[in-house]
Structures are given as C-alpha cells and as structure tokens.
Design a protein around this motif. Structure first.
Motif, PDB file in Angstrom:
ATOM      1  N   ILE A 124      73.021  63.100  41.394  1.00 35.38           N
ATOM      2  CA  ILE A 124      73.161  61.692  41.800  1.00 35.38           C
ATOM      3  C   ILE A 124      74.579  61.423  42.310  1.00 35.38           C
ATOM      4  N   PRO A 125      74.747  61.128  43.603  1.00 32.66           N
ATOM      5  CA  PRO A 125      76.063  60.751  44.111  1.00 32.66           C
ATOM      6  C   PRO A 125      76.383  59.312  43.709  1.00 32.66           C
ATOM      7  N   VAL A 126      77.596  59.082  43.262  1.00 31.04           N
ATOM      8  CA  VAL A 126      77.978  57.748  42.799  1.00 31.04           C
ATOM      9  C   VAL A 126      79.315  57.346  43.425  1.00 31.04           C
ATOM     10  N   TYR A 127      79.314  56.240  44.109  1.00 31.19           N
ATOM     11  CA  TYR A 127      80.566  55.750  44.702  1.00 31.19           C
ATOM     12  C   TYR A 127      80.664  54.249  44.460  1.00 31.19           C
ATOM     13  N   ASN A 128      81.570  53.853  43.606  1.00 32.31           N
ATOM     14  CA  ASN A 128      81.767  52.440  43.261  1.00 32.31           C
ATOM     15  C   ASN A 128      80.472  51.734  42.857  1.00 32.31           C
ATOM     16  N   GLU A 129      79.786  52.279  41.876  1.00 30.45           N
ATOM     17  CA  GLU A 129      78.520  51.680  41.451  1.00 30.45           C
ATOM     18  C   GLU A 129      78.636  51.106  40.035  1.00 30.45           C
ATOM     19  N   ALA A 130      79.849  50.691  39.631  1.00 33.31           N
ATOM     20  CA  ALA A 130      80.093  50.275  38.236  1.00 33.31           C
ATOM     21  C   ALA A 130      79.023  49.339  37.674  1.00 33.31           C
ATOM     22  N   ASP A 140      80.888  61.800  40.955  1.00 38.59           N
ATOM     23  CA  ASP A 140      81.712  60.647  41.297  1.00 38.59           C
ATOM     24  C   ASP A 140      82.499  60.978  42.569  1.00 38.59           C
ATOM     25  N   ASP A 141      82.156  60.238  43.626  1.00 41.59           N
ATOM     26  CA  ASP A 141      82.712  60.534  44.944  1.00 41.59           C
ATOM     27  C   ASP A 141      84.005  59.736  45.171  1.00 41.59           C
ATOM     28  N   GLY A 142      84.976  59.904  44.275  1.00 45.59           N
ATOM     29  CA  GLY A 142      86.249  59.209  44.413  1.00 45.59           C
ATOM     30  C   GLY A 142      86.157  57.697  44.276  1.00 45.59           C
ATOM     31  N   GLY A 159      82.252  61.322  50.972  1.00 46.09           N
ATOM     32  CA  GLY A 159      81.019  60.876  51.622  1.00 46.09           C
ATOM     33  C   GLY A 159      79.781  61.378  50.906  1.00 46.09           C
ATOM     34  N   HIS A 160      78.717  60.614  51.072  1.00 45.66           N
ATOM     35  CA  HIS A 160      77.462  60.849  50.365  1.00 45.66           C
ATOM     36  C   HIS A 160      76.950  62.289  50.484  1.00 45.66           C
ATOM     37  N   GLN A 161      76.892  62.824  51.714  1.00 46.92           N
ATOM     38  CA  GLN A 161      76.299  64.141  51.919  1.00 46.92           C
ATOM     39  C   GLN A 161      77.096  65.237  51.191  1.00 46.92           C
ATOM     40  N   ASP A 192      69.604  58.590  44.899  1.00 46.87           N
ATOM     41  CA  ASP A 192      70.773  57.726  45.059  1.00 46.87           C
ATOM     42  C   ASP A 192      71.147  57.055  43.746  1.00 46.87           C
ATOM     43  N   GLY A 193      72.431  56.748  43.597  1.00 48.53           N
ATOM     44  CA  GLY A 193      72.896  56.145  42.361  1.00 48.53           C
ATOM     45  C   GLY A 193      72.678  54.645  42.278  1.00 48.53           C
ATOM     46  N   ASP A 194      72.121  54.044  43.340  1.00 47.27           N
ATOM     47  CA  ASP A 194      71.929  52.590  43.319  1.00 47.27           C
ATOM     48  C   ASP A 194      70.507  52.217  42.916  1.00 47.27           C
ATOM     49  N   LEU A 195      69.739  53.234  42.474  1.00 49.99           N
ATOM     50  CA  LEU A 195      68.360  53.047  42.016  1.00 49.99           C
ATOM     51  C   LEU A 195      67.411  52.564  43.107  1.00 49.99           C
ATOM     52  N   GLN A 196      67.791  52.792  44.380  1.00 45.25           N
ATOM     53  CA  GLN A 196      66.830  52.499  45.452  1.00 45.25           C
ATOM     54  C   GLN A 196      65.730  53.552  45.444  1.00 45.25           C
ATOM     55  N   ASP A 197      66.077  54.728  44.936  1.00 44.74           N
ATOM     56  CA  ASP A 197      65.077  55.769  44.747  1.00 44.74           C
ATOM     57  C   ASP A 197      64.673  55.742  43.286  1.00 44.74           C
ATOM     58  N   GLU A 219      64.959  47.712  46.216  1.00 49.71           N
ATOM     59  CA  GLU A 219      66.229  47.134  46.601  1.00 49.71           C
ATOM     60  C   GLU A 219      67.327  47.736  45.740  1.00 49.71           C
ATOM     61  N   ARG A 220      68.563  47.623  46.209  1.00 54.23           N
ATOM     62  CA  ARG A 220      69.690  48.054  45.399  1.00 54.23           C
ATOM     63  C   ARG A 220      69.658  47.352  44.061  1.00 54.23           C
ATOM     64  N   PHE A 221      69.903  48.082  42.968  1.00 61.15           N
ATOM     65  CA  PHE A 221      69.908  47.424  41.663  1.00 61.15           C
ATOM     66  C   PHE A 221      71.090  46.471  41.560  1.00 61.15           C
ATOM     67  N   PRO A 270      75.778  47.896  49.726  1.00 57.33           N
ATOM     68  CA  PRO A 270      75.672  49.248  50.275  1.00 57.33           C
ATOM     69  C   PRO A 270      77.055  49.859  50.496  1.00 57.33           C
ATOM     70  N   LYS A 271      77.175  51.160  50.195  1.00 62.65           N
ATOM     71  CA  LYS A 271      78.472  51.816  50.325  1.00 62.65           C
ATOM     72  C   LYS A 271      78.609  52.545  51.658  1.00 62.65           C
ATOM     73  N   TYR A 272      77.482  52.698  52.326  1.00 54.94           N
ATOM     74  CA  TYR A 272      77.487  53.311  53.657  1.00 54.94           C
ATOM     75  C   TYR A 272      77.767  52.200  54.652  1.00 54.94           C
TER      76      TYR A 272
HETATM   77  N1  UDP Z   1      77.701  57.178  48.200  1.00 47.39           N
HETATM   78  C1  UDP Z   1      78.633  58.192  47.958  1.00 47.39           C
HETATM   79  N2  UDP Z   1      79.719  58.294  48.783  1.00 47.39           N
HETATM   80  C2  UDP Z   1      79.920  57.459  49.848  1.00 47.39           C
HETATM   81  C3  UDP Z   1      78.946  56.468  50.113  1.00 47.39           C
HETATM   82  C4  UDP Z   1      77.846  56.370  49.266  1.00 47.39           C
HETATM   83  O1  UDP Z   1      78.484  58.971  47.017  1.00 47.39           O
HETATM   84  O2  UDP Z   1      80.924  57.610  50.544  1.00 47.39           O
HETATM   85  C5  UDP Z   1      76.525  57.058  47.303  1.00 47.39           C
HETATM   86  C6  UDP Z   1      76.275  55.663  46.775  1.00 47.39           C
HETATM   87  O3  UDP Z   1      76.967  55.425  45.567  1.00 47.39           O
HETATM   88  C7  UDP Z   1      74.779  55.675  46.553  1.00 47.39           C
HETATM   89  C8  UDP Z   1      74.263  56.606  47.626  1.00 47.39           C
HETATM   90  O4  UDP Z   1      75.389  57.377  48.046  1.00 47.39           O
HETATM   91  O5  UDP Z   1      74.436  56.218  45.284  1.00 47.39           O
HETATM   92  C9  UDP Z   1      73.655  55.881  48.793  1.00 47.39           C
HETATM   93  O6  UDP Z   1      74.579  54.948  49.316  1.00 47.39           O
HETATM   94  P1  UDP Z   1      74.127  53.522  49.850  1.00 47.39           P
HETATM   95  O7  UDP Z   1      73.251  52.876  48.872  1.00 47.39           O
HETATM   96  O8  UDP Z   1      75.338  52.794  50.274  1.00 47.39           O
HETATM   97  O9  UDP Z   1      73.307  53.951  51.146  1.00 47.39           O
HETATM   98  P2  UDP Z   1      71.951  53.292  51.697  1.00 47.39           P
HETATM   99  O10 UDP Z   1      71.043  53.123  50.545  1.00 47.39           O
HETATM  100  O11 UDP Z   1      72.349  52.024  52.324  1.00 47.39           O
HETATM  101  O12 UDP Z   1      71.471  54.316  52.676  1.00 47.39           O
END
Ligand code: UDP
Ligand code: MG
Length: 310
Positions: free
Chosen positions: A7-13, A40-42, A71-73, A92-97, A196-198, A202-204
């Motif tokens: 799970i990638p996490v970026y500012n999801e406190a 934790d992606d910084g 970045g996410h990837q 994803d860490g925002d629980l959209q998945d 939806e985002r929990f 969005p971080k992208y």
């Molecule tokens: N994320 C990350 N690094 C980044 C941008 C996003 O690790 O530079 C993570 C973010 O925390 C989330 C996931 O990638 O868990 C998807 O990001 P986001 O929800 O912003 O993308 P979207 O759902 O809009 O495609």
C-alpha cells in the motif's frame, strides 16, 4: 508467507486508522499468514508516525519509508521489492480500492490465474476527470503494442513469479499496469465499484497524471514516431499533386506569380509540423538518456519489517 499487500501512502494521516482496521479485518478473513506493507512515500504529515505505531501493535502490519517523495508508481515498486508472499496484492492507501475485493482476487489466483486485476465499473470522480480517463484508456488501447486491459489500474493480486519478473525490469518510465500486462501468463479481470476517497484530497495532481499517461503511451507504443513518418508521406504526396497543378498552370496559362497566401500558410503549417516532430524525437532521446542513467527508482530510508530474515 502466503499473502503480501503493498500500500503506497502519501500524506494520508486522516485515513490511516480506517486503513489499518479495514485491511487487517479483510486479510484476517482470508488467512492468518499475511503481511501488509505500507510504503510511506515521503509524507510530510503524521502518516509515518501513525503507521509505525500500528506496526508496534501488530507486527503483520509493516512499514518502509522512502527517503523522499518518489511518486505512486515507485512507491508500489519499493513495496513489491520487499514483499515476501506467494501472492502479492497492491491497493491504494485512500481506500478507493476496497480491501474486501482481495478475497475475489485470491480465489482466482488459487484457481490457477497468475494475475487478477480490478476493472472499475464506475468512478466517483468529476465529469472532466472521468472523461479524461475514459479517453486515455481507449486511446492507449488503440495505440499500444501490448494489450493493456481497459479501465484497470494498479489494484490487483499477482503470483510470485509475475512480481519477480516485474522487479527484474528496471524501467525508468514506470507504468506498472502496462508491465503487468506485458509479463503475460494467465490474467483475469474482476469488476468492482471504485469507492470515494475515505479522507483527504487526491495526491496525484494533473501534471503527475499526464506524466503517467505519457509513460503509458511512450513505453507501450511506437505510434508517436510512426505518426511523424506517416505525416511525412502525406505531405509529400500532397506536394507532388500541388507541383503538378503549378506546372500545368505555368505551361497552359503562363501565370506563375501570385500565391503569397498559399506560400505563407504552407511555411507556417510545416514549421509547426516540424517543431512537433522534433519535439517527439526529443522525447525519445530524453527517455533513452533517462533509461541509460540507471538511477534507482526509489531509496528506502527505514524499514519496520521485524523479520529475522532481513
Ligand atoms: N501516492 C503516493 N505518492 C504520490 C502520490 C500518491 O504514494 O506521490 C499514493 C496515495 O497516498 C494513494 C495512492 O497513491 O494511496 C493513490 O493516490 P491518489 O488517491 O491521489 O490517486 P487517484 O486515486 O486520484 O488516482
Ligand atoms: Mg485515490
């Protein structure tokens, strides 16, 4: 280890309590032998501290932190590189998945599939973003040399051998869902409702989304260069026909000059075409340069894995 979830996490406190609760419950129902790896992606907020606190509570919940925002990837790739499971999921860490869908993926993998990926039935984003996604996936599908499933993102579960192949690739312009399709084996799609985002925003941003789209197009299609050549053929044919017309007029009616407008328009138009073509060529040169530097795609700063093996 049976199952790893990355799970990638970026500012999801705001969402981390819920993330911990939902993923741990969903996975516990599948097997006792699992690990959840949050990358934790910084983050600049308290995400990392919160994740580490949960790791101390339950060692199956693991954390690695990157040295900055990659970045996410890249974050997903970093997670894949430390995952130990026979089956490895990404969400994803925002629980959209919704993590509950892993049960369906897991079932498919046990039936012999190597990849089970999610297909979004509908999105809960704005109209413009929705349309942009729709258009991008269809455009890429027409262009790509590898068949990449429509409307599927990184949410999936893969077998060990697929992940090992993906990790061996070392591509700089990372487009994981493309590489996943490229690897092959038996793959299947599972439909789901994208939530939806929990919490949080969005971080992208749009720039990052375009970058991802570009990576998809340039890494999995040679169409951009081919288009330039086709355009060349087209204008050449046109210029032959036009030359014919000029010559006929010259010999039949003896009226050569005039035609300033045509000349000016032709110069402006073809200057534009040439600049775009040079730009596309430049993109390929840059990408070649970028690949040849072979920089690592991520740097892991800290590991909270509590595993004697590492
Ligand atoms: N994320 C990350 N690094 C980044 C941008 C996003 O690790 O530079 C993570 C973010 O925390 C989330 C996931 O990638 O868990 C998807 O990001 P986001 O929800 O912003 O993308 P979207 O759902 O809009 O495609
Ligand atoms: Mg999201």
């Amino acid at each position: 280890m049976k199952i790893s979830i990355v799970i990638p996490v970026y500012n999801e406190a705001e969402g981390i309590d819920e993330l911990y609760r939902r993923t741990m419950t969903a996975l516990s129902e599948l097997t006792q032998d699992f690990e959840i790896i949050c990358v934790d992606d910084g983050s600049q907020d308290t995400s990392l501290e919160q994740l580490i606190a949960y790791h101390k509570k339950d060692k199956r919940f693991k954390v690695i932190s990157l040295s900055r925002n990659f970045g996410h990837q890249s974050a997903v790739l970093a997670g894949l590189s430390v995952a130990k499971g026979d089956y490895i999921g990404v969400m994803d860490g925002d629980l959209q998945d919704p993590p509950e869908v892993f049960a369906q993926f897991y079932e498919q993998l046990q039936q012999g599939y190597d990849v089970a990926y999610a297909i979004r039935k509908n999105r809960k984003e704005g109209l413009v973003k929705k349309f942009a996604y729709w258009l991008f996936y269809r455009l890429l599908d027409k262009m790509a040399d590898t068949k990449i499933p429509l409307d599927s993102g990184d949410f999936c579960m893969m077998s060990r051998r697929v992940v090992d192949k993906m990790l061996s690739m070392q591509e700089q312009s990372l487009y994981l869902r493309g590489i996943r399709a490229w690897v092959g084996y038996k793959q299947t799609g599972v439909e789901y409702e994208r939530a939806e985002r929990f919490a949080g925003e969005p971080k992208y941003d749009f720039k990052q989304l375009f970058q991802l789209a570009y990576n998809g197009m340039f890494s999995f299609s040679s169409l951009p260069v081919r288009v330039m050549r086709r355009l060349g053929y087209l204008t050449l044919t046109f210029s032959f026909l036009y030359a014919l017309k000029i010559l006929i007029f010259y010999f039949l009616y003896q009226d050569a000059p005039r035609g300033f407008t045509t000349l000016a328009l032709a110069i402006i138009f073809f200057s534009g075409v040439q600049l775009i073509s040079i730009g596309v060529l430049g993109e390929y040169v840059y990408r070649t340069y970028n690949e040849s530097r072979q920089r690592p795609l991520f740097i892991i700063k800290d590991r909270f894995l509590n595993d004697d093996m590492r």
